[in-house]
Design a protein around this motif. Structure first.
Motif, PDB file in Angstrom:
ATOM      1  N   TRP A   1     -13.182  -1.898   6.166  1.00 37.25           N
ATOM      2  CA  TRP A   1     -13.799  -3.193   5.866  1.00 37.25           C
ATOM      3  C   TRP A   1     -12.745  -4.256   5.514  1.00 37.25           C
ATOM      4  O   TRP A   1     -11.714  -4.320   6.125  1.00 37.25           O
ATOM      5  N   GLY A   2     -13.042  -5.081   4.521  1.00 38.91           N
ATOM      6  CA  GLY A   2     -12.101  -6.151   4.154  1.00 38.91           C
ATOM      7  C   GLY A   2     -11.795  -7.039   5.347  1.00 38.91           C
ATOM      8  O   GLY A   2     -12.694  -7.366   6.138  1.00 38.91           O
ATOM      9  N   PRO A   3     -10.541  -7.404   5.522  1.00 39.63           N
ATOM     10  CA  PRO A   3     -10.189  -8.352   6.593  1.00 39.63           C
ATOM     11  C   PRO A   3     -10.094  -7.696   7.980  1.00 39.63           C
ATOM     12  O   PRO A   3      -9.986  -8.411   8.983  1.00 39.63           O
ATOM     13  N   PHE A   4     -10.184  -6.374   8.039  1.00 40.55           N
ATOM     14  CA  PHE A   4      -9.925  -5.688   9.310  1.00 40.55           C
ATOM     15  C   PHE A   4     -10.915  -6.114  10.395  1.00 40.55           C
ATOM     16  O   PHE A   4     -12.133  -6.098  10.186  1.00 40.55           O
ATOM     17  N   GLY A   5     -10.352  -6.508  11.546  1.00 41.85           N
ATOM     18  CA  GLY A   5     -11.175  -6.890  12.689  1.00 41.85           C
ATOM     19  C   GLY A   5     -11.674  -8.323  12.638  1.00 41.85           C
ATOM     20  O   GLY A   5     -12.256  -8.819  13.601  1.00 41.85           O
ATOM     21  N   ARG A   6     -11.445  -8.995  11.534  1.00 40.32           N
ATOM     22  CA  ARG A   6     -11.956 -10.364  11.382  1.00 40.32           C
ATOM     23  C   ARG A   6     -10.986 -11.409  11.913  1.00 40.32           C
ATOM     24  O   ARG A   6     -11.380 -12.546  12.181  1.00 40.32           O
ATOM     25  N   GLY A   7      -9.721 -11.013  12.019  1.00 44.63           N
ATOM     26  CA  GLY A   7      -8.713 -11.963  12.497  1.00 44.63           C
ATOM     27  C   GLY A   7      -8.082 -11.464  13.793  1.00 44.63           C
ATOM     28  O   GLY A   7      -8.756 -10.866  14.636  1.00 44.63           O
ATOM     29  N   SER A   8      -6.787 -11.721  13.917  1.00 48.82           N
ATOM     30  CA  SER A   8      -6.087 -11.377  15.163  1.00 48.82           C
ATOM     31  C   SER A   8      -5.731  -9.889  15.203  1.00 48.82           C
ATOM     32  O   SER A   8      -5.748  -9.195  14.176  1.00 48.82           O
ATOM     33  N   VAL A   9      -5.403  -9.452  16.413  1.00 53.13           N
ATOM     34  CA  VAL A   9      -4.917  -8.076  16.580  1.00 53.13           C
ATOM     35  C   VAL A   9      -3.636  -7.896  15.757  1.00 53.13           C
ATOM     36  O   VAL A   9      -3.416  -6.849  15.129  1.00 53.13           O
ATOM     37  N   LYS A  10      -2.816  -8.952  15.724  1.00 50.23           N
ATOM     38  CA  LYS A  10      -1.557  -8.900  14.967  1.00 50.23           C
ATOM     39  C   LYS A  10      -1.832  -8.662  13.471  1.00 50.23           C
ATOM     40  O   LYS A  10      -1.157  -7.863  12.814  1.00 50.23           O
ATOM     41  N   ASN A  11      -2.830  -9.350  12.952  1.00 50.75           N
ATOM     42  CA  ASN A  11      -3.168  -9.181  11.530  1.00 50.75           C
ATOM     43  C   ASN A  11      -3.622  -7.741  11.253  1.00 50.75           C
ATOM     44  O   ASN A  11      -3.213  -7.127  10.263  1.00 50.75           O
ATOM     45  N   ASP A  12      -4.451  -7.212  12.145  1.00 52.19           N
ATOM     46  CA  ASP A  12      -4.887  -5.820  11.978  1.00 52.19           C
ATOM     47  C   ASP A  12      -3.692  -4.873  12.065  1.00 52.19           C
ATOM     48  O   ASP A  12      -3.593  -3.900  11.306  1.00 52.19           O
ATOM     49  N   ALA A  13      -2.783  -5.171  13.007  1.00 53.09           N
ATOM     50  CA  ALA A  13      -1.595  -4.323  13.180  1.00 53.09           C
ATOM     51  C   ALA A  13      -0.767  -4.298  11.892  1.00 53.09           C
ATOM     52  O   ALA A  13      -0.277  -3.247  11.468  1.00 53.09           O
ATOM     53  N   ASP A  14      -0.647  -5.466  11.250  1.00 53.19           N
ATOM     54  CA  ASP A  14       0.120  -5.529   9.993  1.00 53.19           C
ATOM     55  C   ASP A  14      -0.499  -4.619   8.933  1.00 53.19           C
ATOM     56  O   ASP A  14       0.207  -3.907   8.220  1.00 53.19           O
ATOM     57  N   HIS A  15      -1.829  -4.660   8.849  1.00 51.57           N
ATOM     58  CA  HIS A  15      -2.513  -3.803   7.863  1.00 51.57           C
ATOM     59  C   HIS A  15      -2.333  -2.321   8.198  1.00 51.57           C
ATOM     60  O   HIS A  15      -2.110  -1.498   7.301  1.00 51.57           O
ATOM     61  N   LEU A  16      -2.426  -1.999   9.492  1.00 55.89           N
ATOM     62  CA  LEU A  16      -2.341  -0.589   9.893  1.00 55.89           C
ATOM     63  C   LEU A  16      -0.938  -0.030   9.635  1.00 55.89           C
ATOM     64  O   LEU A  16      -0.787   1.089   9.132  1.00 55.89           O
ATOM     65  N   VAL A  17       0.078  -0.831   9.976  1.00 59.57           N
ATOM     66  CA  VAL A  17       1.465  -0.388   9.744  1.00 59.57           C
ATOM     67  C   VAL A  17       1.700  -0.213   8.235  1.00 59.57           C
ATOM     68  O   VAL A  17       2.323   0.757   7.789  1.00 59.57           O
ATOM     69  N   SER A  18       1.147  -1.126   7.441  1.00 59.39           N
ATOM     70  CA  SER A  18       1.295  -1.041   5.988  1.00 59.39           C
ATOM     71  C   SER A  18       0.586   0.189   5.439  1.00 59.39           C
ATOM     72  O   SER A  18       1.083   0.858   4.524  1.00 59.39           O
ATOM     73  N   ALA A  19      -0.600   0.473   5.988  1.00 57.20           N
ATOM     74  CA  ALA A  19      -1.355   1.642   5.523  1.00 57.20           C
ATOM     75  C   ALA A  19      -0.562   2.917   5.787  1.00 57.20           C
ATOM     76  O   ALA A  19      -0.433   3.779   4.911  1.00 57.20           O
ATOM     77  N   ARG A  20      -0.016   3.016   6.981  1.00 53.99           N
ATOM     78  CA  ARG A  20       0.796   4.202   7.309  1.00 53.99           C
ATOM     79  C   ARG A  20       2.016   4.300   6.396  1.00 53.99           C
ATOM     80  O   ARG A  20       2.343   5.374   5.879  1.00 53.99           O
ATOM     81  N   GLU A  21       2.652   3.180   6.169  1.00 54.37           N
ATOM     82  CA  GLU A  21       3.831   3.189   5.288  1.00 54.37           C
ATOM     83  C   GLU A  21       3.418   3.643   3.880  1.00 54.37           C
ATOM     84  O   GLU A  21       4.115   4.440   3.244  1.00 54.37           O
ATOM     85  N   GLY A  22       2.268   3.186   3.420  1.00 52.17           N
ATOM     86  CA  GLY A  22       1.817   3.513   2.071  1.00 52.17           C
ATOM     87  C   GLY A  22       1.499   4.990   1.895  1.00 52.17           C
ATOM     88  O   GLY A  22       1.819   5.576   0.861  1.00 52.17           O
ATOM     89  N   ILE A  23       0.874   5.604   2.889  1.00 53.25           N
ATOM     90  CA  ILE A  23       0.487   7.012   2.716  1.00 53.25           C
ATOM     91  C   ILE A  23       1.608   7.963   3.118  1.00 53.25           C
ATOM     92  O   ILE A  23       1.530   9.154   2.841  1.00 53.25           O
ATOM     93  N   GLY A  24       2.643   7.436   3.773  1.00 53.65           N
ATOM     94  CA  GLY A  24       3.763   8.289   4.176  1.00 53.65           C
ATOM     95  C   GLY A  24       3.519   8.949   5.514  1.00 53.65           C
ATOM     96  O   GLY A  24       2.382   8.966   6.019  1.00 53.65           O
ATOM     97  N   PRO A  25       4.573   9.519   6.106  1.00 48.00           N
ATOM     98  CA  PRO A  25       4.471  10.043   7.480  1.00 48.00           C
ATOM     99  C   PRO A  25       3.531  11.231   7.624  1.00 48.00           C
ATOM    100  O   PRO A  25       2.970  11.451   8.689  1.00 48.00           O
ATOM    101  N   GLU A  26       3.340  11.999   6.558  1.00 52.19           N
ATOM    102  CA  GLU A  26       2.540  13.233   6.668  1.00 52.19           C
ATOM    103  C   GLU A  26       1.048  13.005   6.432  1.00 52.19           C
ATOM    104  O   GLU A  26       0.228  13.845   6.776  1.00 52.19           O
ATOM    105  N   GLY A  27       0.704  11.917   5.796  1.00 52.12           N
ATOM    106  CA  GLY A  27      -0.691  11.703   5.380  1.00 52.12           C
ATOM    107  C   GLY A  27      -1.644  11.537   6.557  1.00 52.12           C
ATOM    108  O   GLY A  27      -1.255  11.075   7.635  1.00 52.12           O
ATOM    109  N   ILE A  28      -2.892  11.923   6.331  1.00 50.07           N
ATOM    110  CA  ILE A  28      -3.947  11.724   7.333  1.00 50.07           C
ATOM    111  C   ILE A  28      -4.492  10.314   7.134  1.00 50.07           C
ATOM    112  O   ILE A  28      -4.953   9.976   6.041  1.00 50.07           O
ATOM    113  N   LEU A  29      -4.415   9.500   8.193  1.00 53.69           N
ATOM    114  CA  LEU A  29      -4.844   8.102   8.089  1.00 53.69           C
ATOM    115  C   LEU A  29      -6.134   7.890   8.890  1.00 53.69           C
ATOM    116  O   LEU A  29      -6.197   8.200  10.085  1.00 53.69           O
ATOM    117  N   LEU A  30      -7.139   7.367   8.223  1.00 50.88           N
ATOM    118  CA  LEU A  30      -8.446   7.127   8.831  1.00 50.88           C
ATOM    119  C   LEU A  30      -8.765   5.645   8.698  1.00 50.88           C
ATOM    120  O   LEU A  30      -8.485   5.045   7.657  1.00 50.88           O
TER     121      LEU A  30
END
Ligand SMILES: [Mg+2]
Length: 392
Positions: A166-195
């Motif tokens: 939810w939140g801002p995801f999908g509401r703006g540009s693909v670039k904005n979503d990409a920024d959130h997704l890259v940040s999410a992966r960075e936050g959980i680390g390389p091994e974490g399961i990301l949904l």
């Protein structure tokens, strides 16, 4: 046991916002039969659901849910299914009925379990309950930096899997979503399961969802949840045809078993997510779990409120060792946390299990519930159809 009473308690935070946070209010059900008190929870707009229990009959296919429940005899799971079938017929044009009945149905399983001295999952036919891997279910941050911080915090709290939605995801540009997704992966680390949960943001716009697939693959998202309206099965099916490492997840919107099957058969999801508080309770959810097993689809609980609802949501797949991932609301509002005395906490391995106590095994905190209880009354023609009951 004759169903003597069904009481609805509408709980709410003092302020309810438009955030995609389902833990801001709750509709808790107390059912009494045979000297036993049992509890359940609906996942729905509380007042609307109460109304569908008490409203005057409109016509034969639009009768209040309460008319099919009160006074009924319940001593076996088949009795619960019988009442469900009656409601389906008597209230077929009352669309909120499934949500109202869900909380009552959950309480009936709690009742039978308490009566027999067995946990609900055993009544469903499972021999044992397997550990589940909870994923920290949380909203995207307002900014990519905040998403990173939320995900890092979940990882530091010990979660091996994190879902952002939810939140801002999908509401703006693909670039904005990409920024959130890259940040999410960075936050959980390389091994974490990301949904990732898109919260139906693209309606039935397959191209909009498809535009996000490359970045979802790049960050190794396990699933993309609810890219479309919960009933837009053809859109799900069209997106699922695209070759991708990212599977689709959906099904929380199902308020009957047919919708869940369509999500699997037409929508081609890899993960079917069922909310016991919406689909008609634990019984139909277990049927979906059985169906998913036969179709090679993974069953996942959907829940975003209290630990009473969480406990109910795990029962239908408690006995499926390979269906491991489990939604776990990580930042519920104080009301949703405080209303239960017992909580389903991660163990030393970070896994969660349903209680082994009879029924759902959850103890309600009446004093806490009183703090959030909303005083409400429904009067028709001078006759009171509903008034907030006493919690004592
Ligand atoms: Mg969702």
């Amino acid at each position: 046991m004759k169903i003597e009473s069904v009481d609805f308690f509408y709980l709410s935070m003092p302020v309810v916002t438009d955030a995609g946070d389902g833990s801001q209010d709750a509709l808790v059900v107390r059912l009494r039969a045979g000297g036993i008190e049992a509890w359940g929870e609906c996942e729905a707009s509380p007042l609307t659901s109460i109304a569908s229990f008490v409203c005057p009959m409109s016509h034969g296919a639009c009768r209040p849910v309460g008319a099919s429940v009160l006074g009924e005899d319940v001593s076996t799971p088949a009795d619960i299914a019988r009442i469900a079938a009656t409601i389906q017929w008597n209230s077929m044009d009352l669309l909120q009925a499934a949500h109202t009945w869900s909380g009552v149905e959950i309480a009936l399983w709690d009742l039978l379990g308490k009566k027999r001295g067995e946990p609900v999952y055993k009544l469903l036919g499972y021999q044992r309950a397997y550990p589940k891997t909870p994923y920290a279910s949380q909203l995207f941050g307002d900014t990519a930096q905040q998403t990173l911080e939320f995900c890092r915090a979940a990882r530091e709290a010990g979660y091996r899997a994190v879902k952002c939605g939810w939140g801002p995801f999908g509401r703006g540009s693909v670039k904005n979503d990409a920024d959130h997704l890259v940040s999410a992966r960075e936050g959980i680390g390389p091994e974490g399961i990301l949904l990732i949960d898109a919260g139906q943001i693209w309606g039935e716009d397959v191209a909009a969802a498809e535009a996000r697939l490359p970045i979802l693959e790049q960050v190794r998202a396990t699933w993309l949840e609810e890219p479309f309206n919960g009933s837009a099965y053809e859109a799900y099916g069209a997106l699922a045809k695209r070759p991708s490492s990212v599977k689709l997840a959906g099904g929380e919107a199902a308020h009957n078993i047919h919708m869940a099957r369509h999500t699997i058969d037409i929508g081609k999801v890899g993960y079917i997510q069922i909310d016991c508080g919406r689909i008609g309770g634990i019984g139909p959810a277990k049927q979906v779990a059985d169906y998913a097993v036969g179709k090679g689809v993974t069953y996942v609980n959907h829940t975003f409120t209290s630990h009473l609802a969480l406990c109910a949501s795990i029962q239908p797949f408690a006995g499926l060792p390979d269906h491991r991932i489990c939604e776990y609301p990580v930042k519920p509002q104080p009301m949703a946390w405080e209303m239960c005395k017992t909580h389903i906490a991660p163990d030393a391995n970070g896994d969660v299990r349903v209680p082994e106590e009879p029924g759902l095994g959850m103890e309600i905190d009446r004093a806490a519930m009183k703090k959030y209880l909303v005083d409400a009354e429904i009067t028709v023609g001078g006759k009171i159809l509903y008034r907030t009951p006493s919690l004592d």
